[in-house]
Design a protein around this motif. Structure first.
Motif, PDB file in Angstrom:
ATOM      1  N   ARG A 111      36.629  98.416  32.293  1.00 18.93           N
ATOM      2  CA  ARG A 111      36.545  98.850  30.895  1.00 18.93           C
ATOM      3  C   ARG A 111      37.847  98.589  30.145  1.00 18.93           C
ATOM      4  NH1 ARG A 111      32.168 103.813  30.741  1.00 18.93           N
ATOM      5  NH2 ARG A 111      30.811 102.844  32.284  1.00 18.93           N
ATOM      6  N   GLU A 124      39.125  92.604  23.792  1.00 20.12           N
ATOM      7  CA  GLU A 124      38.603  92.756  22.436  1.00 20.12           C
ATOM      8  C   GLU A 124      39.738  92.985  21.442  1.00 20.12           C
ATOM      9  OE1 GLU A 124      35.178  92.744  20.940  1.00 20.12           O
ATOM     10  OE2 GLU A 124      35.471  91.340  22.602  1.00 20.12           O
ATOM     11  N   TYR A 171      38.005  94.865  29.271  1.00 18.95           N
ATOM     12  CA  TYR A 171      37.179  94.567  28.090  1.00 18.95           C
ATOM     13  C   TYR A 171      37.865  95.077  26.821  1.00 18.95           C
ATOM     14  CZ  TYR A 171      33.326  94.618  24.782  1.00 18.95           C
ATOM     15  OH  TYR A 171      32.547  94.421  23.669  1.00 18.95           O
TER      16      TYR A 171
END
Length: 199
Positions: A172, A179, A175
């Motif tokens: 997580r 981003e 990611y």
């Protein structure tokens, strides 16, 4: 989305909604949400403005009163001119120094600056399109914290429990940070107008 709603979202994603048997306290999740919000603010800050009072001939100002201040973008005066008149400045730490010969008269100057996002139990400065991203970052930090906590403990999930939480946390956060890089690179290109200070 306020802090209470964000905390609820994080709990739901982490399957930690059993009030009688929670892995994380509210204070712990709030800390992870704050951590994610701070990291996001360094890449995608809140852009805002304010007025600062001046007397005739003021050239130096302190920025320490600007909550969450990250970076100064522009200084405008006089504030009611059209088109706006911007001026050269030097900004170091929390000190602003105007560099043009023309100094502001008594009144106000307008500062445009970037600041850290805030999130309280009442409101937030975070735009809605970034809410899920902050939740994912907070979930990553919370999962890594739990992976450390459950080492050398009896876990209902077995001996692999720390590794599972570590994998979830790293996935997580990877990611989340990818981003941030993608969105930050999109924000770097700005259309600006070169200006000549008023004389």
């Amino acid at each position: 989305m306020n802090l209470v709603e964000m905390r609820t979202l994080v709990r739901r994603d982490l399957h930690d909604e059993d009030e009688a048997n929670r892995r994380w306290t509210d204070a712990e999740l709030d800390r992870h949400i704050k951590h994610a919000l701070e990291e996001l603010s360094r890449s995608i800050p809140f852009e805002t403005e304010c007025l600062i009072p001046v007397t005739d001939g003021d050239r130096e100002f302190t920025l320490s009163t600007l909550e969450g201040f990250i970076r100064l973008q522009a200084v405008e005066y006089p504030i009611y001119s059209y088109p706006p008149v911007f001026h050269r400045f030097d900004c170091r730490a929390d000190k602003l120094k105007l560099l043009d010969d023309i100094l502001p008269e008594a009144g106000y100057i307008r500062l445009y600056y970037s600041a850290a996002h805030t999130m309280t139990e009442e409101n937030t400065s975070l735009p809605s399109y970034l809410e899920d991203l902050v939740a994912i970052g907070a979930e990553g930090f919370a999962s890594l914290e739990w992976a450390v906590f459950c080492v050398n403990r009896v876990n209902s999930g077995g001996t692999d429990t720390p590794k599972v939480f570590e994998a979830i946390g790293r996935e997580r956060l990877a990611y989340f940070r990818n981003e941030l890089k993608r969105l930050c690179s999109r924000n770097k290109v700005r259309v600006n107008t070169f200006f000549t200070p008023a004389v």
